[in-house]
Design a protein around this motif. Structure first.
Motif, PDB file in Angstrom:
ATOM      1  N   ASP A 390      73.885  68.944  71.136  1.00 27.76           N
ATOM      2  CA  ASP A 390      73.643  69.238  72.561  1.00 27.76           C
ATOM      3  C   ASP A 390      72.157  69.517  72.815  1.00 27.76           C
ATOM      4  OD1 ASP A 390      76.302  68.912  73.093  1.00 27.76           O
ATOM      5  OD2 ASP A 390      76.796  71.052  72.933  1.00 27.76           O
ATOM      6  N   GLN A 393      70.340  66.392  72.500  1.00 23.27           N
ATOM      7  CA  GLN A 393      70.597  65.555  73.677  1.00 23.27           C
ATOM      8  C   GLN A 393      69.704  65.975  74.826  1.00 23.27           C
ATOM      9  OE1 GLN A 393      72.643  62.973  73.557  1.00 23.27           O
ATOM     10  NE2 GLN A 393      72.202  62.361  75.667  1.00 23.27           N
ATOM     11  N   LYS A 394      69.594  67.300  75.002  1.00 26.11           N
ATOM     12  CA  LYS A 394      68.704  67.802  76.056  1.00 26.11           C
ATOM     13  C   LYS A 394      67.255  67.432  75.758  1.00 26.11           C
ATOM     14  CE  LYS A 394      71.661  71.705  77.292  1.00 26.11           C
ATOM     15  NZ  LYS A 394      71.756  73.178  77.319  1.00 26.11           N
ATOM     16  N   THR A 395      66.901  67.565  74.452  1.00 24.00           N
ATOM     17  CA  THR A 395      65.527  67.191  74.073  1.00 24.00           C
ATOM     18  C   THR A 395      65.300  65.713  74.314  1.00 24.00           C
ATOM     19  OG1 THR A 395      65.552  68.914  72.383  1.00 24.00           O
ATOM     20  CG2 THR A 395      63.850  67.227  72.188  1.00 24.00           C
ATOM     21  N   LYS A 396      66.389  64.929  73.992  1.00 22.48           N
ATOM     22  CA  LYS A 396      66.292  63.488  74.223  1.00 22.48           C
ATOM     23  C   LYS A 396      66.092  63.189  75.703  1.00 22.48           C
ATOM     24  CE  LYS A 396      69.002  59.245  73.701  1.00 22.48           C
ATOM     25  NZ  LYS A 396      70.290  58.686  73.265  1.00 22.48           N
ATOM     26  N   GLU A 397      66.876  63.883  76.524  1.00 27.45           N
ATOM     27  CA  GLU A 397      66.747  63.666  77.956  1.00 27.45           C
ATOM     28  C   GLU A 397      65.335  64.041  78.443  1.00 27.45           C
ATOM     29  OE1 GLU A 397      69.854  65.922  79.682  1.00 27.45           O
ATOM     30  OE2 GLU A 397      71.467  64.530  79.055  1.00 27.45           O
ATOM     31  N   ASN A 398      64.865  65.162  77.914  1.00 27.56           N
ATOM     32  CA  ASN A 398      63.505  65.574  78.294  1.00 27.56           C
ATOM     33  C   ASN A 398      62.475  64.559  77.830  1.00 27.56           C
ATOM     34  OD1 ASN A 398      64.367  67.928  79.543  1.00 27.56           O
ATOM     35  ND2 ASN A 398      64.288  69.100  77.612  1.00 27.56           N
ATOM     36  N   LEU A 400      63.070  61.395  77.330  1.00 25.53           N
ATOM     37  CA  LEU A 400      63.202  60.217  78.196  1.00 25.53           C
ATOM     38  C   LEU A 400      62.492  60.436  79.535  1.00 25.53           C
ATOM     39  CD1 LEU A 400      66.933  59.233  77.505  1.00 25.53           C
ATOM     40  CD2 LEU A 400      64.871  58.058  76.705  1.00 25.53           C
ATOM     41  N   ARG A 401      62.671  61.621  80.048  1.00 20.39           N
ATOM     42  CA  ARG A 401      61.959  61.926  81.295  1.00 20.39           C
ATOM     43  C   ARG A 401      60.435  61.884  81.090  1.00 20.39           C
ATOM     44  NH1 ARG A 401      65.820  66.947  82.705  1.00 20.39           N
ATOM     45  NH2 ARG A 401      67.622  65.755  83.514  1.00 20.39           N
TER      46      ARG A 401
END
Length: 439
Positions: A390, A393-398, A400-401
């Protein structure tokens, strides 16, 4: 060492065991099959024993019936023989009488002829005639008397012979009649009065006759120990062992008899329950009631009566089957002795199997405990991994952003030109113009 994978039949979980443990499990299964096979062999031996007992009962009954038939046949033969002899003697006597009468008739005829001749000769002379007649008459009377005496002697001898034969065969007939009555009484009652000895003494004497030849390793003595629980005891205990001291068979005996004049008549059924208690108390395998009660009961007069449907391994017999029942049960026990030895070996093996099963259970408990702890740790690790996933995933989303922002920044950087930078800025436009001129 290679490992084998096993699946638990209850929880369907898979676990591994090493080569030695896997071999032990296979050995356990093999011993279970051996135990099953031994059980089947014991069942077959028990059926064979029952068949032998039934065959022995049939054999004893057939033997008694054959003896009675033989005696009846012998009586019939003697009776026919006596009738034949009587007819022969009557015929012989008639022939002798006929011969004597023929001889007498012939003699009389000759004498009459001689008299007639003498009378003819004496006609010429009266004196000679009288003398001749007197002599002839005297001679004829003498011969007649001799023949009559001979006939009387023959008749007397014939009567004496007939009387002697009749007395002889009458005695034989009385003896055979007594024997027939004896066997008929044995057939109906299958018991004899034992004058001068009790039923217990009779059985003990019958056993001691064969002890030295057929029962060298057998114990047969009175039961003198009173049970503490039931307060009773049996009459005799029979035990037999092999050469190694292992018990082959054991029998509790109870002997019951009563006088014919006894007012209250007991039944065999009255003593079976107490006999079964005594058998169990003294750890005997079989129980046998030797009884002369209920003398007219056909059930007990036909042979060995099996009452195992009421009390386990119990029989009721008449005294004449005392030795045969011991022999039958003993032979059956000898046949099943090897199966008992195999059963004892299996029981010893079962003890080892029990210890092995205890170890298996301990191993299962330890394995289950370790599996539970490992499962809990594994679950916690999974949860931590899920948390990390999780977070990643958040780090990935960050990230990606951030990539989008970098792309936009790159796009903006690529769109940046001198014209855009100097648009609306006269100072920077003049500076760039100077740089262009210098070039």
């Amino acid at each position: 060492m290679s490992n084998h994978t096993l699946t638990c039949p209850h929880c369907h979980k898979i676990f591994s065991v090493d080569e030695s443990e896997y071999a032990s499990l296979l050995n356990q299964v093999a011993k279970a099959e051996i135990a099953k096979e031994v059980h089947e062999k014991l069942a077959a031996a028990d059926r064979e024993k029952q068949n032998e007992i039934r065959l022995a009962e049939a054999k004893v009954t057939n033997t008694l019936q054959q003896k009675l038939a033989d005696k009846e046949s012998e009586i019939s033969s003697l009776t026919a023989k006596l009738e034949k002899i009587s007819l022969e003697k009557d015929k012989e006597l008639a022939e002798k009488r006929s011969q004597l009468e023929t001889q007498l008739s012939k003699v009389q005829s000759e004498q009459l002829k001689q008299i007639a001749e003498l009378e003819a000769r004496l006609k010429s002379s009266k004196t000679e005639q009288e003398l001749a007649v007197t002599k002839a008459v005297a001679l004829v009377e003498k011969e007649r008397d001799d023949l009559a005496n001979k006939l009387e002697n023959k008749t007397t001898e014939q009567k004496l012979l007939e009387t002697s034969l009749k007395e002889k065969y009458d005695a034989e007939l009385r003896s055979k009649d007594e024997m027939i009555a004896y066997y008929k009484d044995m057939k109906t009652k299958l018991s004899t009065k034992m004058v001068g000895e009790t039923l217990e003494q009779h059985c003990e004497i019958e056993f001691n006759k064969l002890r030295a030849t057929g029962f060298q390793n057998a114990y047969f003595e009175k039961d003198n120990v009173v049970s503490k629980t039931t307060g009773s005891k049996g009459d005799y205990i029979y035990r037999e062992t092999d050469e190694s001291g292992n018990e082959i068979i054991s029998i509790m005996f109870e002997m019951k008899n009563e006088n014919e004049t006894t007012a209250t008549k007991h039944k065999n059924e009255d003593f079976l329950k107490e006999l079964d208690k005594d058998r169990r108390e003294k750890n005997c395998e079989y129980a046998i009631l030797v009884s002369m009660l209920e003398a007219d009961n056909e059930l007990y007069n036909t042979g060995i009566v099996d009452v195992s449907h009421r009390f386990e391994k119990m029989y009721v017999i008449r005294p004449q089957f005392f030795i045969p029942i011991i022999t039958l049960l003993r032979n059956a026990a000898l046949n099943s002795l090897k199966y008992k030895a195999e059963l004892a070996l299996v029981r010893e093996q079962n003890i080892d199997i029990t210890h092995f099963e205890d170890k298996i259970e301990a191993f299962k408990d330890g394995f289950a405990r370790n599996y539970r702890i490992a499962s809990e740790k594994f679950q916690k690790a999974i949860e931590e991994i899920d948390k990390t996933i999780d977070h990643l995933q958040k780090t990935k989303e960050n990230l990606l952003r951030s990539e989008d922002n970098l792309r936009l920044a790159n796009n903006k950087a690529e769109d940046l030109t001198i014209k855009r930078l100097t648009r609306g800025n006269p100072t920077m436009t003049a500076k760039f113009a100077e740089l262009e001129n210098d070039k």
